[in-house]
Design a protein around this motif. Structure first.
Motif, PDB file in Angstrom:
ATOM      1  N   SER A  10       1.855  -3.573  -4.094  1.00 27.07           N
ATOM      2  CA  SER A  10       3.038  -3.761  -3.266  1.00 27.07           C
ATOM      3  C   SER A  10       3.311  -2.526  -2.409  1.00 27.07           C
ATOM      4  O   SER A  10       3.828  -1.512  -2.885  1.00 27.07           O
ATOM      5  CB  SER A  10       4.264  -4.078  -4.130  1.00 27.07           C
ATOM      6  OG  SER A  10       5.407  -4.200  -3.306  1.00 27.07           O
ATOM      7  N   GLN A  11       2.982  -2.637  -1.129  1.00 23.33           N
ATOM      8  CA  GLN A  11       3.305  -1.560  -0.199  1.00 23.33           C
ATOM      9  C   GLN A  11       4.806  -1.468   0.033  1.00 23.33           C
ATOM     10  O   GLN A  11       5.334  -0.373   0.283  1.00 23.33           O
ATOM     11  CB  GLN A  11       2.571  -1.785   1.123  1.00 23.33           C
ATOM     12  CG  GLN A  11       1.055  -1.753   0.989  1.00 23.33           C
ATOM     13  CD  GLN A  11       0.360  -1.953   2.311  1.00 23.33           C
ATOM     14  OE1 GLN A  11       0.025  -0.996   3.012  1.00 23.33           O
ATOM     15  NE2 GLN A  11       0.150  -3.216   2.663  1.00 23.33           N
ATOM     16  N   ALA A  12       5.503  -2.601  -0.054  1.00 17.65           N
ATOM     17  CA  ALA A  12       6.961  -2.571   0.126  1.00 17.65           C
ATOM     18  C   ALA A  12       7.624  -1.762  -0.979  1.00 17.65           C
ATOM     19  O   ALA A  12       8.590  -1.033  -0.736  1.00 17.65           O
ATOM     20  CB  ALA A  12       7.512  -3.998   0.153  1.00 17.65           C
ATOM     21  N   LEU A  13       7.118  -1.890  -2.205  1.00 14.46           N
ATOM     22  CA  LEU A  13       7.652  -1.113  -3.315  1.00 14.46           C
ATOM     23  C   LEU A  13       7.396   0.378  -3.101  1.00 14.46           C
ATOM     24  O   LEU A  13       8.295   1.216  -3.259  1.00 14.46           O
ATOM     25  CB  LEU A  13       7.028  -1.596  -4.622  1.00 14.46           C
ATOM     26  CG  LEU A  13       7.340  -0.800  -5.895  1.00 14.46           C
ATOM     27  CD1 LEU A  13       8.837  -0.670  -6.113  1.00 14.46           C
ATOM     28  CD2 LEU A  13       6.675  -1.469  -7.105  1.00 14.46           C
ATOM     29  N   GLU A  14       6.169   0.717  -2.731  1.00 15.27           N
ATOM     30  CA  GLU A  14       5.845   2.122  -2.510  1.00 15.27           C
ATOM     31  C   GLU A  14       6.635   2.699  -1.335  1.00 15.27           C
ATOM     32  O   GLU A  14       7.222   3.787  -1.432  1.00 15.27           O
ATOM     33  CB  GLU A  14       4.345   2.282  -2.256  1.00 15.27           C
ATOM     34  CG  GLU A  14       3.930   3.726  -2.052  1.00 15.27           C
ATOM     35  CD  GLU A  14       2.439   3.874  -1.782  1.00 15.27           C
ATOM     36  OE1 GLU A  14       1.940   5.020  -1.898  1.00 15.27           O
ATOM     37  OE2 GLU A  14       1.784   2.868  -1.451  1.00 15.27           O
ATOM     38  N   MET A  15       6.678   1.977  -0.224  1.00 11.65           N
ATOM     39  CA  MET A  15       7.396   2.462   0.950  1.00 11.65           C
ATOM     40  C   MET A  15       8.881   2.595   0.672  1.00 11.65           C
ATOM     41  O   MET A  15       9.529   3.548   1.127  1.00 11.65           O
ATOM     42  CB  MET A  15       7.142   1.512   2.127  1.00 11.65           C
ATOM     43  CG  MET A  15       5.714   1.553   2.653  1.00 11.65           C
ATOM     44  SD  MET A  15       5.262   0.117   3.676  1.00 11.65           S
ATOM     45  CE  MET A  15       6.576   0.082   4.861  1.00 11.65           C
ATOM     46  N   GLY A  16       9.430   1.657  -0.097  1.00 18.45           N
ATOM     47  CA  GLY A  16      10.848   1.713  -0.414  1.00 18.45           C
ATOM     48  C   GLY A  16      11.212   2.936  -1.229  1.00 18.45           C
ATOM     49  O   GLY A  16      12.245   3.574  -0.985  1.00 18.45           O
ATOM     50  N   LEU A  17      10.365   3.272  -2.198  1.00 20.03           N
ATOM     51  CA  LEU A  17      10.626   4.465  -3.002  1.00 20.03           C
ATOM     52  C   LEU A  17      10.517   5.738  -2.156  1.00 20.03           C
ATOM     53  O   LEU A  17      11.343   6.655  -2.281  1.00 20.03           O
ATOM     54  CB  LEU A  17       9.640   4.531  -4.167  1.00 20.03           C
ATOM     55  CG  LEU A  17       9.838   3.496  -5.289  1.00 20.03           C
ATOM     56  CD1 LEU A  17       8.765   3.662  -6.352  1.00 20.03           C
ATOM     57  CD2 LEU A  17      11.215   3.629  -5.915  1.00 20.03           C
ATOM     58  N   ARG A  18       9.513   5.796  -1.291  1.00 20.88           N
ATOM     59  CA  ARG A  18       9.356   6.984  -0.451  1.00 20.88           C
ATOM     60  C   ARG A  18      10.511   7.118   0.547  1.00 20.88           C
ATOM     61  O   ARG A  18      10.971   8.236   0.834  1.00 20.88           O
ATOM     62  CB  ARG A  18       8.013   6.943   0.284  1.00 20.88           C
ATOM     63  CG  ARG A  18       6.811   7.020  -0.665  1.00 20.88           C
ATOM     64  CD  ARG A  18       5.511   7.218   0.072  1.00 20.88           C
ATOM     65  NE  ARG A  18       4.374   7.208  -0.844  1.00 20.88           N
ATOM     66  CZ  ARG A  18       3.994   8.245  -1.577  1.00 20.88           C
ATOM     67  NH1 ARG A  18       4.666   9.391  -1.496  1.00 20.88           N
ATOM     68  NH2 ARG A  18       2.944   8.165  -2.386  1.00 20.88           N
ATOM     69  N   GLU A  19      10.986   5.999   1.077  1.00 19.63           N
ATOM     70  CA  GLU A  19      12.127   6.050   1.994  1.00 19.63           C
ATOM     71  C   GLU A  19      13.393   6.510   1.277  1.00 19.63           C
ATOM     72  O   GLU A  19      14.186   7.277   1.833  1.00 19.63           O
ATOM     73  CB  GLU A  19      12.341   4.675   2.633  1.00 19.63           C
ATOM     74  CG  GLU A  19      11.257   4.297   3.630  1.00 19.63           C
ATOM     75  CD  GLU A  19      11.348   2.841   4.056  1.00 19.63           C
ATOM     76  OE1 GLU A  19      12.291   2.146   3.580  1.00 19.63           O
ATOM     77  OE2 GLU A  19      10.498   2.392   4.841  1.00 19.63           O
ATOM     78  N   ALA A  20      13.574   6.042   0.036  1.00 14.78           N
ATOM     79  CA  ALA A  20      14.740   6.477  -0.738  1.00 14.78           C
ATOM     80  C   ALA A  20      14.675   7.982  -1.001  1.00 14.78           C
ATOM     81  O   ALA A  20      15.694   8.689  -0.921  1.00 14.78           O
ATOM     82  CB  ALA A  20      14.810   5.710  -2.056  1.00 14.78           C
TER      83      ALA A  20
END
Length: 805
Positions: free
Chosen positions: A620-630
């Motif tokens: 899940s790139q959305a999961l990874e990107m979401g954590l990095r954005e947070a």
């Protein structure tokens, strides 16, 4: 029944040509035999009329027809024009009469005149009540405290929820907090991370040959139980020469398990591990749909990103860590059984894996759901008959954005009180279970007013005592409940909602084949008492407050707002009701109670996914990107920051594994030595929150699988009971780290030896004559623990001990 285009056009043409006075023309009965159709709708007699509407007693939102004789509703039946329930109605829907005519309903607005919880009230008029709320909200807004107002919403009207959200935005508060169903947060978030849809999906069960059900109570309390029961018949006997196999994976032998072909008992919370072991066999034996996986998935094989960095793939992880022999200990399921299930699932297409509160109602529910959903990708079950379909929506007219002044903009920028979307809860949209701790701490601020719309946290949330303590700190509390539930009893003002048979509304029911449905709810009878639709109250309150809040509600009434939305369906000129004028469309919509349109055709070139890769994502790139954005918003950066962040969120996996489906142990409260059993709570078909707690018809049939009624019980394996010295039918204590309740022991071979089961719905301390003081509420045993990643609570993983009372 999956509706073909030809079949749909026939229905649509018949509907368009139907005379207004002929609400149920024979042409619309379709394939139903004439004799059966005649039995469905009895001829009108003097003083009788039939009114089409929509049920509100569960998420299925079945279309109904009410028989009204001399102004009194005497019978509720399913609407044969509805594609989802096709004229059928469950016992709960039939018992709607006892909800409407409940002698203990709240009958008018009331204001508290004694201490909270004292039961001392005075009757007030609606103008008095609205003026009080308007003045107090206006005062808070003038003091720059608009953001301190909280609105908790439960399973009411989704259309009214939209109005409430609009009011909160125009007023200036970010604190619209939804009280999600059990496991719902994990389900929708997993769908988003894997296929880009943060919503529920539809399962075309009628065309399936094999169904793996991970704790989905499809025969009792799923999203569309009536339709699922009908589809079960079609799967078994509706296709000559074909009979689907259903496997129920569940810690308890439920009604759904009894209707399945095979029951697989599983240790609570280990569903994800089982799904990954099934994937291991399917991949190792090359039984997966290689064409689908190659063309429409991302992260199956090991891969490199744009910077050349190597990443772990789903295939490597599963083959390395989830061999059936290894998973056998975690799940309690023999490796041979796991292998057999995997081979059956992969070699009997179309096949789907569905899930419910068994796999999702844990703190590890997100990863459980991701693992289960990956099985569907391995067999290519998307956008095809027997597969997973995205639910369609009617083409409603969107409302204009609310008008925001400086106060609304400033309030809306404040952090949410429940922490949803913060660094501590990065993917949560609502976290009602986090509210009491935030309120008791006074962080990030202290709420000054709280409203409740079909939300009763003092009964329905884990560790309700925390909510009670928090409520005492809030100066103003207002409830819209039509019944005196636990939270309403502690409120300052009660504005009772009109019941679903007394008000206007619009619903969008789920349907297995993904078709778009508009279910109209209209008053079957006039309100029996001095009650009002909460939607109408919100419109009047906005007008009372005036300014930009009033401007944001340009309609003269709630019905006008509803009709404006429905105008988009009329203008689209598609679906079952197509008329040249709005007046004809609205008249026929009221007569039939339903509009629907066939599901869209499968996309050319195969399924399309709204993910970063445009494919189903194992990784899940959305999961990874979401954590990095947070992290970036908080000022942290780098891979080391991500590792520390994962640890703070309670995720045990590190590196790429955190973004792939994997097994995470669920959080448990209490030591196993002191609390050796696991409590699993469950819903029966008869339960639907406080609305059904005071309904004698439902109390009489509450537990048919164990022949229990009118009182709660605890299901105990006979061998476990012998070890504890407990006999069938005697009173026992069930105790956890946070509470203790008493119940009747029911020795039941459908309970696993290390698990005890209790039904949800009993144990009300407030309410009507048939609900108050009856049985015990298992929520009092559940500690208020939840996953920081998605906010989902643990409903079926609490450690307990049982002993004779």
């Amino acid at each position: 029944m999956r509706v073909s285009r030809r079949r749909f056009l026939g229905l649509a043409g018949a509907a368009a040509g139907a005379a207004v006075g002929a609400t149920f023309p024979q042409a619309l009965l379709g394939d139903m035999p004439p004799a059966q159709a005649a039995e469905e709708f009895l001829p009108l007699v003097k003083g009788e009329r039939q009114v089409s509407s929509t049920c509100a007693l569960c998420d299925a939102r079945c279309s109904i027809v009410a028989r009204v004789v001399d102004g009194r509703v005497v019978k509720l039946e399913g609407n044969i024009l509805a594609p989802h329930n096709l004229g059928r109605l469950c016992p709960k829907g039939q018992a709607g009469l006892q909800v409407l005519y409940d002698p203990d309903r709240l009958r008018w607005p009331m204001r508290r005149v004694g201490p909270r919880g004292s039961g001392k009230w005075e009757r007030v008029s609606w103008p008095q009540a609205l003026t009080q709320v308007s003045e107090q909200l206006g005062e808070l807004r003038a003091r720059g405290l608009a953001h301190t107002v909280v609105f908790q919403v439960g399973n009411g009207s989704h259309f009214v929820e939209g109005l409430i959200g609009r009011f909160m935005t125009a007023y200036g508060s970010p604190n619209l907090v939804h009280q999600h169903h059990l496991g719902a947060a994990a389900t929708t978030l997993a769908n988003y991370f894997s296929q880009g849809v943060r919503d529920f999906v539809s399962y075309d069960l009628a065309h399936d040959n094999y169904v793996l059900s991970f704790g989905a109570s499809f025969m009792e309390a799923w999203r569309h139980t009536v339709e699922t029961q009908r589809l079960l018949g079609e799967m078994r006997r509706g296709r000559p020469g074909l009979r689907a196999k259903i496997v129920q994976i569940d810690p308890r032998y439920s009604v759904s398990a009894s209707k399945a072909d095979e029951w697989i008992p599983i240790h609570p919370g280990s569903d994800g591990a089982l799904a990954l072991a099934l994937a291991h066999v399917i991949i190792a034996e090359e039984l997966y749909d290689q064409d689908f996986v190659r063309a429409h998935t991302f992260g199956f094989e090991d891969w490199r990103d744009k910077g050349g960095l190597a990443h772990l793939g789903f295939k490597t992880l599963v083959l390395r860590d989830y061999a059936p022999a290894r998973v056998e200990r975690l799940t309690g399921i023999p490796a041979a059984t796991i292998t057999k299930l995997a081979r059956e699932f992969a070699t009997n297409p179309p096949a789907v894996a569905i899930s419910g509160r068994g796999g999702e109602s844990q703190t590890n529910g997100l990863y459980n759901r991701l693992a289960i959903h990956c099985l569907n990708a391995l067999v290519g079950s998307f956008d095809q008959p027997g597969g997973i379909l995205t639910e369609s929506m009617p083409p409603f007219t969107p409302w204009q954005p609310p008008v925001l002044d400086a106060t609304a903009r400033a309030g809306g920028e404040q952090p949410r009180l429940d922490g949803a979307g913060s660094l501590q809860l990065p993917f949560a949209t609502d976290t009602s279970q986090a509210l009491p701790e935030a309120i008791l701490r006074g962080e990030p601020y202290s709420p000054q007013a709280m409203f409740f719309y079909y939300s009763n946290p003092l009964f329905s949330r884990p560790q309700a005592q925390l909510h009670r303590e928090a409520l005492e700190k809030i100066p103003l509390t207002v409830s819209f409940s039509p019944f005196m539930d636990e939270t309403t009893a502690q409120s300052d003002l009660v504005l009772p909602d009109a019941l679903y048979l007394e008000r206007w509304d619009v619903e969008t029911p789920p349907c297995s084949d993904g078709c778009a449905i508009l279910g109209l709810r209209q008053p079957v009878v006039a309100p029996l008492y001095d009650v009002a639709s909460t939607g109408e109250v919100m419109v009047r309150l906005a007008h009372e407050m005036g300014g930009t809040i009033g401007e944001s509600f340009p309609w003269g009434s709630y019905l006008e707002a509803l009709q404006e939305s429905c105008a988009g369906v009329f203008l689209a000129k598609r679906g079952t009701l197509q008329f040249p004028t709005w007046e004809e469309f609205w008249r026929e919509l009221k007569a039939q109670g339903i509009w629907w349109d066939a599901p869209p055709l499968p996309p050319a070139g195969g399924p399309k996914f709204a993910t970063p890769s445009g494919k189903f994502e194992f990784y899940s790139q959305a999961l990874e990107m979401g954590l990095r954005e947070a992290l970036a918003r908080s000022g942290a950066a780098g891979s080391q920051g991500v590792e520390r962040y994962l640890e703070s969120l309670g995720v045990q996996a590190r590196g790429d594994e955190a973004f792939l489906p994997h097994y995470e142990p669920g959080l448990r409260a209490g030591e196993e030595r002191e609390y050796p059993l696991t409590l699993v709570t469950f819903k029966t078909m008869t339960g639907s929150g406080s609305r059904m707690a005071n309904v004698p018809f439902m109390l009489e049939i509450y537990g048919p699988h164990v022949r229990k009624k009118w009182q709660s019980w605890v299901e105990i394996n006979p061998e476990t009971a012998r070890r504890l010295g407990v006999r069938d039918g005697e009173q026992v204590w069930v105790e956890s780290l946070v509470g203790r309740i008493k119940a009747v022991a029911k020795l039941y071979e459908g309970a696993m030896p290390e698990v005890v089961n209790m039904p949800y719905g009993f144990g009300h301390r407030e309410g009507g004559r048939w609900s108050r003081g009856r049985g015990a509420n298992p929520n009092e045993l559940l500690p208020n623990i939840y996953s920081p990643l998605g906010g989902n609570s643990s409903w079926s993983g609490t450690r307990v001990k049982v002993y004779r009372a």
